[in-house]
Design a protein around this motif. Structure first.
Motif, PDB file in Angstrom:
ATOM      1  N   ARG A 236       0.836  -1.190   0.000  1.00 46.51           N
ATOM      2  CA  ARG A 236       0.000   0.000   0.000  1.00 46.51           C
ATOM      3  C   ARG A 236       0.877   1.249   0.000  1.00 46.51           C
ATOM      4  N   LEU A 237       0.438   2.259  -0.735  1.00 47.75           N
ATOM      5  CA  LEU A 237       1.155   3.527  -0.806  1.00 47.75           C
ATOM      6  C   LEU A 237       0.570   4.506   0.191  1.00 47.75           C
ATOM      7  N   GLY A 238       1.436   5.313   0.791  1.00 49.52           N
ATOM      8  CA  GLY A 238       0.982   6.321   1.727  1.00 49.52           C
ATOM      9  C   GLY A 238       2.048   7.377   1.925  1.00 49.52           C
ATOM     10  N   THR A 239       1.647   8.506   2.480  1.00 52.52           N
ATOM     11  CA  THR A 239       2.578   9.596   2.772  1.00 52.52           C
ATOM     12  C   THR A 239       2.895   9.595   4.249  1.00 52.52           C
ATOM     13  N   GLU A 240       4.186   9.673   4.581  1.00 53.06           N
ATOM     14  CA  GLU A 240       4.619   9.638   5.977  1.00 53.06           C
ATOM     15  C   GLU A 240       5.624  10.751   6.238  1.00 53.06           C
ATOM     16  N   SER A 241       5.700  11.152   7.491  1.00 56.63           N
ATOM     17  CA  SER A 241       6.708  12.110   7.924  1.00 56.63           C
ATOM     18  C   SER A 241       7.877  11.337   8.505  1.00 56.63           C
ATOM     19  N   VAL A 242       9.081  11.601   7.994  1.00 55.55           N
ATOM     20  CA  VAL A 242      10.282  10.875   8.398  1.00 55.55           C
ATOM     21  C   VAL A 242      11.324  11.858   8.890  1.00 55.55           C
ATOM     22  N   SER A 243      12.044  11.489   9.949  1.00 54.31           N
ATOM     23  CA  SER A 243      13.126  12.318  10.479  1.00 54.31           C
ATOM     24  C   SER A 243      14.466  11.748  10.052  1.00 54.31           C
ATOM     25  N   SER A 244      15.290  12.617   9.487  1.00 56.04           N
ATOM     26  CA  SER A 244      16.667  12.243   9.192  1.00 56.04           C
ATOM     27  C   SER A 244      17.553  12.951  10.194  1.00 56.04           C
ATOM     28  N   CYS A 245      18.851  12.967   9.916  1.00 56.89           N
ATOM     29  CA  CYS A 245      19.781  13.582  10.849  1.00 56.89           C
ATOM     30  C   CYS A 245      19.419  15.034  11.133  1.00 56.89           C
ATOM     31  N   CYS A 246      19.170  15.803  10.081  1.00 55.35           N
ATOM     32  CA  CYS A 246      18.978  17.244  10.245  1.00 55.35           C
ATOM     33  C   CYS A 246      17.633  17.746   9.724  1.00 55.35           C
ATOM     34  N   ARG A 247      16.761  16.860   9.326  1.00 51.61           N
ATOM     35  CA  ARG A 247      15.520  17.295   8.702  1.00 51.61           C
ATOM     36  C   ARG A 247      14.349  16.414   9.116  1.00 51.61           C
ATOM     37  N   GLU A 248      13.166  16.998   8.972  1.00 50.21           N
ATOM     38  CA  GLU A 248      11.934  16.229   8.958  1.00 50.21           C
ATOM     39  C   GLU A 248      11.316  16.460   7.589  1.00 50.21           C
ATOM     40  N   TYR A 249      10.867  15.399   6.933  1.00 50.79           N
ATOM     41  CA  TYR A 249      10.411  15.536   5.567  1.00 50.79           C
ATOM     42  C   TYR A 249       9.327  14.507   5.287  1.00 50.79           C
ATOM     43  N   GLU A 250       8.587  14.747   4.219  1.00 53.92           N
ATOM     44  CA  GLU A 250       7.507  13.868   3.813  1.00 53.92           C
ATOM     45  C   GLU A 250       7.986  12.926   2.715  1.00 53.92           C
ATOM     46  N   VAL A 251       7.624  11.661   2.827  1.00 53.48           N
ATOM     47  CA  VAL A 251       7.958  10.687   1.788  1.00 53.48           C
ATOM     48  C   VAL A 251       6.701   9.944   1.383  1.00 53.48           C
ATOM     49  N   VAL A 252       6.696   9.497   0.136  1.00 52.97           N
ATOM     50  CA  VAL A 252       5.687   8.544  -0.334  1.00 52.97           C
ATOM     51  C   VAL A 252       6.298   7.170  -0.157  1.00 52.97           C
ATOM     52  N   ALA A 253       5.682   6.336   0.673  1.00 49.31           N
ATOM     53  CA  ALA A 253       6.250   5.039   1.019  1.00 49.31           C
ATOM     54  C   ALA A 253       5.338   3.908   0.566  1.00 49.31           C
ATOM     55  N   ALA A 254       5.973   2.848   0.055  1.00 49.35           N
ATOM     56  CA  ALA A 254       5.257   1.620  -0.303  1.00 49.35           C
ATOM     57  C   ALA A 254       5.528   0.606   0.801  1.00 49.35           C
ATOM     58  N   VAL A 255       4.501   0.240   1.558  1.00 48.04           N
ATOM     59  CA  VAL A 255       4.646  -0.609   2.737  1.00 48.04           C
ATOM     60  C   VAL A 255       3.766  -1.845   2.602  1.00 48.04           C
ATOM     61  N   GLU A 265      10.593   3.997  -0.977  1.00 53.19           N
ATOM     62  CA  GLU A 265      10.153   5.329  -0.592  1.00 53.19           C
ATOM     63  C   GLU A 265      10.834   6.359  -1.476  1.00 53.19           C
ATOM     64  N   THR A 266      10.170   7.478  -1.653  1.00 52.35           N
ATOM     65  CA  THR A 266      10.730   8.572  -2.437  1.00 52.35           C
ATOM     66  C   THR A 266      10.217   9.882  -1.872  1.00 52.35           C
ATOM     67  N   ASP A 267      10.915  10.948  -2.148  1.00 50.97           N
ATOM     68  CA  ASP A 267      10.572  12.251  -1.620  1.00 50.97           C
ATOM     69  C   ASP A 267       9.203  12.696  -2.134  1.00 50.97           C
ATOM     70  N   ALA A 268       8.317  13.027  -1.223  1.00 50.77           N
ATOM     71  CA  ALA A 268       6.965  13.442  -1.626  1.00 50.77           C
ATOM     72  C   ALA A 268       7.007  14.703  -2.458  1.00 50.77           C
ATOM     73  N   ALA A 269       7.951  15.602  -2.165  1.00 48.31           N
ATOM     74  CA  ALA A 269       8.061  16.834  -2.940  1.00 48.31           C
ATOM     75  C   ALA A 269       8.430  16.543  -4.380  1.00 48.31           C
ATOM     76  N   ALA A 270       9.311  15.556  -4.582  1.00 43.89           N
ATOM     77  CA  ALA A 270       9.727  15.192  -5.946  1.00 43.89           C
ATOM     78  C   ALA A 270       8.552  14.604  -6.716  1.00 43.89           C
ATOM     79  N   VAL A 271       7.711  13.818  -6.034  1.00 42.93           N
ATOM     80  CA  VAL A 271       6.539  13.229  -6.682  1.00 42.93           C
ATOM     81  C   VAL A 271       5.568  14.333  -7.075  1.00 42.93           C
ATOM     82  N   GLY A 272       5.423  15.326  -6.180  1.00 37.80           N
ATOM     83  CA  GLY A 272       4.521  16.419  -6.472  1.00 37.80           C
ATOM     84  C   GLY A 272       4.968  17.264  -7.638  1.00 37.80           C
ATOM     85  N   ASP A 273       6.295  17.363  -7.830  1.00 38.84           N
ATOM     86  CA  ASP A 273       6.831  18.170  -8.920  1.00 38.84           C
ATOM     87  C   ASP A 273       6.818  17.442 -10.259  1.00 38.84           C
ATOM     88  N   ALA A 274       6.703  16.074 -10.171  1.00 42.95           N
ATOM     89  CA  ALA A 274       6.787  15.282 -11.401  1.00 42.95           C
ATOM     90  C   ALA A 274       5.566  15.481 -12.279  1.00 42.95           C
TER      91      ALA A 274
END
Length: 274
Positions: A236-255, A265-274
């Motif tokens: 299933r595909l969904g959008t999640e908030s993920v924390s990295s070392c220095c950022r919090e960001y949204e990803v589209v994840a296949a779980v 998973e891929t950057d939600a912003a990149a998907v939105g720009d595609a």
């Protein structure tokens, strides 16, 4: 301390997930500033203390990545975006490591030309026969011994050189304690190994794919999976908030709905720009 115990001690101290190619430059700078302040303070109290304090601080940063506990949280909280951008930590770059150059290799064209994927008019998915081969290979690889042997064969190293680490939202593969690659999960790694094995039997053209394009080709195959190759559960595909070392960001994840493994998973912003 014996010479034999020294490497074991260093291995226990070292944090490969925060050093080497995984070292965070903003966090390192912050720690170097703290190290300089601590060294200056120690030297002010007793000048000879400055040298050992400086060496100890630098050794800690070199081996562990951080000197000050909680550095990632501090960096995330107090460094503005414009400062992180100077270190290449822009929001668009944070979720995924920089993509390896693929020259002019067209991954979609390769997968279509070799009939790995098919277009049913509404979406692109794996060809049924390829998907069966992928799942058979994943089943064969889904054990610690088979996974170790398959990884050693793929990376052309001895099995004893390999180690795996499950970081919750990442599966890391290391060779001689140096991280060679990072996947979203153990299931994602097994899927890539299985896809590599299936492609080798599926088409002779796989041998001609440039090394820089292979990882992205395997990731593309993973992104086309409708069911988990390891447990056959629904993805299933969904959008999640993920924390990295220095950022919090949204990803589209296949779980996977059944085993809860993150396959892609891929950057939600990149998907939105595609």
């Amino acid at each position: 301390m014996t010479q034999r115990s020294t490497p074991n001690l260093l291995r226990a101290i070292r944090r490969p997930e925060y050093t080497g190619e995984n070292r965070c430059r903003p966090c390192t700078v912050i720690n170097l500033v703290f190290a300089a302040a601590i060294t200056a303070g120690a030297a002010a109290v007793w000048q000879p203390a400055g040298i050992p304090v400086a060496l100890g601080s630098l050794a800690g940063i070199y081996l562990r990545g951080y000197l000050v506990p909680g550095t990632p949280a501090l960096t995330k909280r107090y460094l503005p975006d414009r400062v992180l951008d100077l270190f290449g930590k822009s929001a668009a770059d944070t979720p995924m490591p920089p993509a390896e150059p693929t020259d002019t290799f067209d991954i979609v064209s390769f997968l279509t030309r070799t009939s790995v994927v098919v277009d049913d008019g509404d979406d692109i998915g794996l060809a049924p026969e390829f998907e069966v081969g992928l799942k058979v290979a994943a089943l064969e690889l889904d054990s610690d011994a088979a996974l170790l042997a398959g990884s050693a064969d793929l990376l052309a190293v001895a099995p004893e050189q390999l180690s795996f680490a499950d970081g919750g939202l990442s599966w890391r593969v290391s060779v001689d304690d140096s991280i060679r690659g990072r996947w979203e999960s153990r299931a994602a790694f097994i899927t890539d190994l299985a896809a590599h094995r299936t492609l080798a039997d599926w088409t002779d053209d796989w041998d001609a794919v440039p090394g820089a394009a292979r990882g992205r080709t395997l990731s593309a195959i993973r992104a086309c999976c409708d069911t988990c190759p390891v447990c056959w559960g629904e993805i299933r595909l969904g959008t999640e908030s993920v924390s990295s070392c220095c950022r919090e960001y949204e990803v589209v994840a296949a779980v996977c709905h059944d085993c809860d493994a993150r396959l892609f998973e891929t950057d939600a912003a990149a998907v939105g720009d595609a």
